[in-house]
Design an enzyme around this catalytic site. Sequence first.
Site, mmCIF file in Angstrom:
data_model
loop_
_atom_site.group_PDB
_atom_site.id
_atom_site.type_symbol
_atom_site.label_atom_id
_atom_site.label_comp_id
_atom_site.label_asym_id
_atom_site.label_seq_id
_atom_site.Cartn_x
_atom_site.Cartn_y
_atom_site.Cartn_z
ATOM 1 N N TRP A 75 4.931 7.652 -5.654
ATOM 2 C CA TRP A 75 3.539 7.136 -5.142
ATOM 3 C C TRP A 75 3.386 7.779 -3.622
ATOM 4 O O TRP A 75 4.560 7.332 -2.885
ATOM 5 C CB TRP A 75 3.396 5.547 -5.180
ATOM 6 C CG TRP A 75 2.144 4.761 -4.944
ATOM 7 C CD1 TRP A 75 1.183 4.825 -5.707
ATOM 8 C CD2 TRP A 75 1.861 4.443 -3.603
ATOM 9 N NE1 TRP A 75 0.055 4.359 -4.888
ATOM 10 C CE2 TRP A 75 0.436 4.110 -3.533
ATOM 11 C CE3 TRP A 75 2.561 4.102 -2.406
ATOM 12 C CZ2 TRP A 75 -0.278 3.452 -2.573
ATOM 13 C CZ3 TRP A 75 1.943 3.645 -1.422
ATOM 14 C CH2 TRP A 75 0.623 2.971 -1.315
ATOM 15 N N GLY A 102 10.577 4.116 -0.337
ATOM 16 C CA GLY A 102 10.463 3.685 0.750
ATOM 17 C C GLY A 102 9.816 4.729 2.011
ATOM 18 O O GLY A 102 9.232 5.793 1.353
#
Length: 652
Positions: A75, A102
């Site tokens: 993503w 992250g």
Amino acid sequence: MCGIVGYIGPKPCVPVIMEGLARLEYRGYDSAGIAVAGGGHPLQLRRAPGKLRNLAEILAKDPVHGTYGIGHTRWATHGRPTEENAHPHRDGTGTLVVVHNGIVENYLQLKTALIAKGHKFSSETDTEIIAHVIQDEFELAGAAVAATGTRTLEANESEAVLTEARAVSAGPSLSLEEAVRRAVARLTGAFAIGVLSAHEPDKLVAARMGPPAVLGIGEGEFFLASDVPGILHHTRNIYFLQDGEIATLTTGGIVLTDFAAKVLELKPQRITWDPIQAEKAGYKHFMLKEINEQPRAVRDTTLGRVSLDSGRVFLPDMKITPEEFKAATGVTIAACGTSWHAGLAGKFMIERLARLPVDVDYASEYRYRDPIPNPLELGLLITQSGETADTIAAQHELIAKGSKTLAICNVVGSAVTRLAAGVITTNAGPEIGVASTKAFTAQLTALFTLALYLAQVRGTVTFEHSLYLVGELSKIPAKLEEVLRTVDDQCHELAKSFSTARDFLFLGRGIHYPIALEGALKLKEISYIHAEGYPAGEMKHGPNALIDETLPVVCIATQDPNDPSSVLKYEKTLSNIQEVTARSGRVIAIAIEGDTHIGQLVEHVIHIPQTHELLLPILEVVPLQLLAYHIAVRRGCDVDQPRNLAKSVTVE
């Protein structure tokens, strides 16, 4: 927000990793990649932009083989969704790969320093920097070894000491896990990473600081994943890697250490989810399956927590004493997205039943408003995953201000539950669809039980009323089944008329206003139609200007006829409906069974069963979920994986 699956064991790893990634594609679907080695095969890498099926097509044409490896669905946060930006990312030697969930906040500073050393980068991502930092640690260690091996005897140093230093320098300079340990010390931000190297076969290293990472312990095989469903078909023995921990997976087992190299005890827990729960079970989409699982989710969330005989509520997983609950001066709820809407509804429940003031904050905003410390105030975090970065940050802030925190969460052992002094698990089972449905109704159920528990502890509710409320709560699963049985076809038909709308307005009063917000969110999430939730009483203060014959307006016009304040809200909402129809607005009303009056005012009415005012939201939201679902399907949208969204937002 990305999907990670790693495997080490006796089997060919590609099918295991690809199957796991498919189960985690709800966490990322901008690009995908896999790196494997072992079984006599060198390190091999394949990547593709777009969804996982694109990677599968590449592997079909150009397969890779091995017994250990790691895969990733992305993503995008840094860089466009291209092949170059897809994970895994390589270091400068091409022998080490990294996957990452992250954000590395200091990646630009690190990149500048590494470029000055001669490193070359091929992507726009922050993740590639991690691979190069690990490479840099190997090179720094190698330089130190070379310097030790060539130095001469120094003053006041014995020949024996120099000989020992040279002997040490002749051995391996650094293990992969030690290089990772040194590298993560240079990173700031949030990361869960998986690393493998061609120079250390049959080894996979994972580290966590922020986003979730789980380890799976099987029979002679070991797994790494960013979420439980990715490995649940292979093992239910799971360890949730905690912040500041590093795991080294080899064919011999898992060694757990902290960032300071201290060896830790690995204590896996048994996950009770049935893997079949994470499958579509014949439904066209996960979202539709999860909408239909809501009766069970609500039933399981109350199981063992309420007594139909005594009306008592039991919350066993509490380190907060009844005396502390009684002494509390208020509650601060922090949550994001759908969970925030649940928190807004929970405010009405807690204030009405327990007579305790409640503030509801966006978790992403809480710590930035410099909240006033109050040790007697309780903090309540609501989160489906237990790993939402903003919610964890708010929890840290609450704890730092002296508050004890509770968590309403769907994942036992997640970060928020570990920090909390009390936990109410929602027992909804795995929720795969990005747009939350059953987790929301389970959260509302948990909030109602908490509100009633607080009321009982604080003495603000009678025995008779407790008995009545618990009885009403016990009827909700059957009433949900009735709603699902009776309104689905109606929502399907409504979608034919309203799927071409460009905007929607959702209205509600009191505890029904959060449900209007949630209905609007569901529609915009999966159908890409602009939708707005609004307090019905605020119509005259702006939204009336929007109303014309093209604007669908969804009005929540339910009531509890046994509650005078509910009846008053209903009457006021009818006035708002008349304001809309007078301006040619197209109204869809949610009303109670037997309400024939509202049908004379509006074109479309969806009826739901009657229940107590505070429990109506659990029933009201289901038609709104189904309406959003059918509109999205009719528009050809990807219901389970809406664009630009991920299931668990593990970065700020």
